[in-house]
Every structure is written in C-alpha cells, then in structure tokens.
Design an enzyme around this catalytic site. Structure first.
Site, PDB file in Angstrom:
ATOM      1  N   HIS A   1      -5.714 -17.239  -1.341  1.00 10.50           N
ATOM      2  CA  HIS A   1      -4.815 -16.362  -2.100  1.00 10.50           C
ATOM      3  C   HIS A   1      -3.792 -15.789  -1.119  1.00 10.50           C
ATOM      4  O   HIS A   1      -4.133 -15.299  -0.039  1.00 10.50           O
ATOM      5  CB  HIS A   1      -5.628 -15.245  -2.755  1.00 10.50           C
ATOM      6  CG  HIS A   1      -4.792 -14.132  -3.268  1.00 10.50           C
ATOM      7  ND1 HIS A   1      -3.680 -14.341  -4.046  1.00 10.50           N
ATOM      8  CD2 HIS A   1      -4.882 -12.778  -3.097  1.00 10.50           C
ATOM      9  CE1 HIS A   1      -3.129 -13.184  -4.344  1.00 10.50           C
ATOM     10  NE2 HIS A   1      -3.828 -12.221  -3.777  1.00 10.50           N
TER      11      HIS A   1
ATOM     12  N   CYS B   1      -6.341 -11.121  -8.800  1.00 14.62           N
ATOM     13  CA  CYS B   1      -5.847 -12.214  -7.944  1.00 14.62           C
ATOM     14  C   CYS B   1      -6.850 -13.347  -7.771  1.00 14.62           C
ATOM     15  O   CYS B   1      -6.508 -14.403  -7.250  1.00 14.62           O
ATOM     16  CB  CYS B   1      -5.435 -11.669  -6.582  1.00 14.62           C
ATOM     17  SG  CYS B   1      -4.094 -10.486  -6.705  1.00 14.62           S
TER      18      CYS B   1
ATOM     19  N   ASN C   1       3.092 -12.026  -2.826  1.00 16.84           N
ATOM     20  CA  ASN C   1       1.785 -12.137  -3.483  1.00 16.84           C
ATOM     21  C   ASN C   1       2.018 -12.316  -4.978  1.00 16.84           C
ATOM     22  O   ASN C   1       2.417 -11.381  -5.668  1.00 16.84           O
ATOM     23  CB  ASN C   1       0.984 -10.856  -3.193  1.00 16.84           C
ATOM     24  CG  ASN C   1      -0.381 -10.850  -3.858  1.00 16.84           C
ATOM     25  OD1 ASN C   1      -0.667 -11.666  -4.731  1.00 16.84           O
ATOM     26  ND2 ASN C   1      -1.216  -9.914  -3.453  1.00 16.84           N
TER      27      ASN C   1
HETATM   28  N1  ACO Z   1       7.999  -0.099   5.032  1.00 18.38           N
HETATM   29  C1  ACO Z   1       7.901   0.700   6.102  1.00 18.38           C
HETATM   30  N2  ACO Z   1       6.813   1.442   6.375  1.00 18.38           N
HETATM   31  C2  ACO Z   1       5.769   1.328   5.526  1.00 18.38           C
HETATM   32  C3  ACO Z   1       5.797   0.504   4.390  1.00 18.38           C
HETATM   33  C4  ACO Z   1       6.989  -0.227   4.142  1.00 18.38           C
HETATM   34  N3  ACO Z   1       7.112  -1.039   3.091  1.00 18.38           N
HETATM   35  N4  ACO Z   1       4.623   0.620   3.741  1.00 18.38           N
HETATM   36  C5  ACO Z   1       3.855   1.460   4.442  1.00 18.38           C
HETATM   37  N5  ACO Z   1       4.562   1.905   5.519  1.00 18.38           N
HETATM   38  C6  ACO Z   1       4.108   2.816   6.572  1.00 18.38           C
HETATM   39  C7  ACO Z   1       3.009   3.731   6.119  1.00 18.38           C
HETATM   40  O1  ACO Z   1       3.514   4.881   5.461  1.00 18.38           O
HETATM   41  C8  ACO Z   1       2.367   4.096   7.453  1.00 18.38           C
HETATM   42  O2  ACO Z   1       3.154   5.084   8.065  1.00 18.38           O
HETATM   43  P1  ACO Z   1       2.450   6.272   8.921  1.00 18.38           P
HETATM   44  O3  ACO Z   1       1.719   5.577  10.041  1.00 18.38           O
HETATM   45  O4  ACO Z   1       3.600   7.078   9.353  1.00 18.38           O
HETATM   46  O5  ACO Z   1       1.521   6.940   7.959  1.00 18.38           O
HETATM   47  C9  ACO Z   1       2.518   2.806   8.276  1.00 18.38           C
HETATM   48  O6  ACO Z   1       3.560   2.049   7.646  1.00 18.38           O
HETATM   49  C10 ACO Z   1       1.269   1.967   8.348  1.00 18.38           C
HETATM   50  O7  ACO Z   1       0.764   1.836   7.026  1.00 18.38           O
HETATM   51  P2  ACO Z   1      -0.543   1.001   6.736  1.00 18.38           P
HETATM   52  O8  ACO Z   1      -0.870   1.103   5.283  1.00 18.38           O
HETATM   53  O9  ACO Z   1      -1.624   1.374   7.724  1.00 18.38           O
HETATM   54  O10 ACO Z   1      -0.016  -0.460   7.075  1.00 18.38           O
HETATM   55  P3  ACO Z   1      -0.846  -1.803   7.194  1.00 18.38           P
HETATM   56  O11 ACO Z   1      -0.556  -2.431   8.478  1.00 18.38           O
HETATM   57  O12 ACO Z   1      -2.289  -1.603   6.787  1.00 18.38           O
HETATM   58  O13 ACO Z   1      -0.183  -2.712   6.062  1.00 18.38           O
HETATM   59  C11 ACO Z   1      -0.503  -3.494   3.838  1.00 18.38           C
HETATM   60  C12 ACO Z   1      -0.201  -2.291   4.722  1.00 18.38           C
HETATM   61  C13 ACO Z   1       0.576  -4.536   4.067  1.00 18.38           C
HETATM   62  C14 ACO Z   1      -0.491  -3.042   2.380  1.00 18.38           C
HETATM   63  C15 ACO Z   1      -1.895  -4.063   4.229  1.00 18.38           C
HETATM   64  O14 ACO Z   1      -2.853  -3.032   4.263  1.00 18.38           O
HETATM   65  C16 ACO Z   1      -2.358  -5.125   3.260  1.00 18.38           C
HETATM   66  O15 ACO Z   1      -1.777  -6.190   3.163  1.00 18.38           O
HETATM   67  N6  ACO Z   1      -3.476  -4.883   2.563  1.00 18.38           N
HETATM   68  C17 ACO Z   1      -4.015  -5.838   1.621  1.00 18.38           C
HETATM   69  C18 ACO Z   1      -3.311  -5.675   0.324  1.00 18.38           C
HETATM   70  C19 ACO Z   1      -3.617  -6.804  -0.620  1.00 18.38           C
HETATM   71  O16 ACO Z   1      -3.988  -7.871  -0.239  1.00 18.38           O
HETATM   72  N7  ACO Z   1      -3.424  -6.513  -1.897  1.00 18.38           N
HETATM   73  C20 ACO Z   1      -3.468  -7.474  -2.909  1.00 18.38           C
HETATM   74  C21 ACO Z   1      -4.826  -7.771  -3.412  1.00 18.38           C
HETATM   75  S1  ACO Z   1      -4.707  -8.924  -4.694  1.00 18.38           S
HETATM   76  C22 ACO Z   1      -4.691  -8.209  -6.284  1.00 18.38           C
HETATM   77  O17 ACO Z   1      -5.719  -8.177  -6.926  1.00 18.38           O
HETATM   78  C23 ACO Z   1      -3.417  -7.682  -6.879  1.00 18.38           C
END
Ligand code: ACO
Length: 330
Positions: free
Chosen positions: A251, A112, A281
């Site tokens: 980004h 990214c 994204n």
């Molecule tokens: N729908 C519903 N529930 C979900 C979903 C979904 N799509 N995805 C995860 N959950 C649940 C999980 O299972 C978890 O449930 P639990 O508490 O019962 O275990 C709960 O939601 C919380 O999950 P978290 O992973 O802690 O959620 P968080 O608030 O951290 O959000 C996210 C997750 C959106 C992925 C966040 O961590 C994020 O944006 N991280 C950065 C990712 C990123 O930027 N990636 C791209 C990098 S660029 C590249 O190089 C490709």
C-alpha cells in the site's frame, strides 16, 4: 479445487493533478518537507461531479477489455472503498449500473486494506465454486474527505481506482491471503462525523469532524510492525519464503514506510513497487494501481510472485500472495 487467477487488470487516475507547489499555496508546507517525509510530489484529484464509482467504472472498463471476456460472464463484483459515493446504495451497485453489469455487487470497507479484503471475498467465491469470474475493484476519492486546512494530512492523499478480473483456473493464481483487524485502534485514523454515531450537525461541521483525522506517528509505527509479520504469514500459507518474492507491492502510504518494510523483510529496494511520487496515498486503489503500473511497464512475467501488502484504518492489515500467470495486455 479451483484457484483464482488474474485474467485482466486496469486502473484509472483522474485528470486533475495537485502538486506540492499547489499545496504550498494552500497550507504552511513545502515541497522539500513533503518529498523528504513522504516521497510524494503530486496526486490526482477528482473533478467537480466526479465520484468514486466513476473512477471504479473507468478502471473496470480497462480490466474487462484486458480480460477479453463478455460482460455477462462476470458473476460477482466486489468493491473496496472507504469513500463511497453516498452512505447507500453501495458504490458497487452504482458502479455495476455504470458498467451495464447484472451480477451481485457489494462494497467492502477495510480502508486502505480494502483491496486485500476484497480479494479474499473474490478468491473464496471462486475456490468454493460459487463464482467463476469476479470483478474486484479498489476505488477511493480521499481528497473529498481530507481537511485542506490540516497540513498534517492534506499533503498525503490522492484519488484513483484499480481493477482485477479474477477467473477460475486449475493453477494458482492467488495463493495465501492473511488478514488482520484490531478495532481498539479505531481512533488512530477515522472520520468521526457523518455516520450513525455522530451525524453531521452545524457544531460538528464547525469542528471539521466530517474530515479525516489521523495520528500519523502511531499509524507509521503500526504499519512497519504489522506488515512484515503478515507478509511472512501469507507467504508461509503459500509454501513460499521472502526469497521467492519477485515483487513486493505495498500500500502506497509513505516512501519511508515502504523502505522500512522492505528492510525489515530483507527485500531489495529495487523489488519494491513504488508509484507514490506520482499518486500520493490513494487508499484502497493503491495496490491495484501499483500492480497495473508493473504490468503496463512489461515487468511481470508468468511465474513471478507478487506479495501485495496493505494496512489502514480499523485498524486493518493484510497480505495476498499472487503467482502471476497472465502473459501481456490484450
Ligand atoms: N509541512 C510542513 N511541516 C509539517 C507538515 C507539512 N505538511 N505536516 C506536519 N508538519 C510538522 C509537524 O507540525 C511537526 O512540527 P513540530 O516538530 O514543530 O511539532 C513536524 O512537521 C514533524 O511532524 P511529524 O508528524 O512527527 O512528522 P513525521 O515525520 O512523522 O511525518 C507523516 C508525518 C508523514 C504523517 C508520517 O507520520 C506518516 O506517513 N504516517 C503514516 C500515515 C499513513 O500511512 N496514513 C495512511 C494510512 S492508510 C488509511 O487507512 C487511510
């Protein structure tokens, strides 16, 4: 020394749209969870038969028309992508052929952060006098490598492309660029199978190792730590401070990351460009897509300072400071 200035800009999003409501029918998720945790409402998705090079070529056509230059004037094409059409030839070569260009063309893979890394190549070529006009592309089709049975990742990504035409100029242009890499964080975000380390086998396909795997929480923490630091470094190299920033162009990974970065840098939220609601994204494409959205909306004036900041798999991160010199779309 010559500087690199933006003389053309363009972008392209594929026609098909995947909404949060569509995803509710595919995995155990909800529009409420996706919008509150990420800010994303929809993303664009490549059609059957459409590849990263098609997106890149469409964005490049717009940017070249905006620059108003003859194609023979382009003497280098640098394309950032982590979803190439195939392992080789490079997507840059495939795009070059689609555009009818004859210049050298190569890919840069910094996930990214790819567009910022590609800008570094382009600026260095212009500043050293090895090139006068460079087409810089960021294009990705992440939906091709996302596991649509994994709700933790499939709601995040979309497809698209963005393009800059950079040309030698007496005035900057691109100013400070600061890049970082830390390969010890490779496991946090990767596609384990399909390369030389783990070629696709029936077992690896069954394990779905040919799809993107991510530790979202750790990537989140890395992003909000690394980005404010690298933004300040690139601004310092430019002889500027955060107070000089007209637009912060991050980004587009997660609205909560954008908000946290802005708060840590002390940039008012109205100066932070966000298109994530409509695009998700789009990886390497997201920064030029956000820049083109600003430009198309008529929100860029000569003299404005844009701080473009990115992070991604590798791990990689980077910032590029641009003083806007162009007037309006040609
Ligand atoms: N729908 C519903 N529930 C979900 C979903 C979904 N799509 N995805 C995860 N959950 C649940 C999980 O299972 C978890 O449930 P639990 O508490 O019962 O275990 C709960 O939601 C919380 O999950 P978290 O992973 O802690 O959620 P968080 O608030 O951290 O959000 C996210 C997750 C959106 C992925 C966040 O961590 C994020 O944006 N991280 C950065 C990712 C990123 O930027 N990636 C791209 C990098 S660029 C590249 O190089 C490709």
């Amino acid at each position: 020394m010559k500087h690199a200035a933006v003389i053309g800009i363009g972008s392209y999003l594929p026609a098909d749209v995947l909404t949060n409501a569509d995803l509710e029918r595919m995995v155990d998720t909800s529009d409420e969870w996706i919008t509150s945790r990420t800010g994303i409402r929809q993303r664009h998705v490549v059609a059957e038969g459409e590849a990263t090079s098609d997106l890149a070529a469409r964005a490049a056509e717009v940017a070249l028309a905006d620059a108003g230059i003859a194609r023979e004037k382009v003497d280098l094409l640098v394309l950032g992508t982590s979803t190439p059409d195939m392992l080789f030839p490079s997507t840059a070569c495939l795009t070059q052929a689609k555009l009818g260009l004859t210049c050298p063309a190569y890919d840069v893979n910094a996930a990214c952060t790819g567009f910022i890394f590609a800008l570094q190549h382009a600026a260095a070529a212009i500043e050293s006098g090895r090139a006068r006009t460079v087409l810089v592309l960021g294009a990705d089709a992440l939906t091709r490598v996302v596991d649509f049975t994994d709700r933790g990742t499939c709601v995040l990504f979309g497809d698209g492309a963005g393009a800059f035409v950079l040309a030698a100029s007496d005035e900057p242009g691109l100013m400070g660029i600061h890049l970082g890499s830390d390969g010890t964080g490779a496991d946090l975000l990767s596609i384990p199978a399909g390369g030389s380390a783990a070629p696709c086998t029936p077992e690896r396909l069954t394990a779905r190792d040919n799809f993107l795997k991510m530790n979202g929480n750790e990537v989140f923490k890395f992003a909000v730590r690394a980005i404010p630091k690298v933004a300040r470094q690139a601004l310092k190299e430019s002889g500027l401070t955060v107070d000089d920033v007209t637009w912060l162009v991050p980004h587009q990974a997660n609205q909560r990351i954008l908000d946290t970065i802005a708060d840590r840098l002390g940039v008012p939220h109205e100066r932070v460009v966000s298109i994530i609601e409509h695009t998700g994204n789009t990886s390497t494409a997201s920064i030029p897509l956000a820049m083109d959205a600003l430009y198309t909306a008529g929100k860029l004036a000569p003299g404005d300072v844009c701080a473009m900041v990115g992070f991604g798999a590798g791990l990689t991160w980077g910032a590029a400071v641009l003083r806007w010199t162009k007037k309006e779309r040609s």
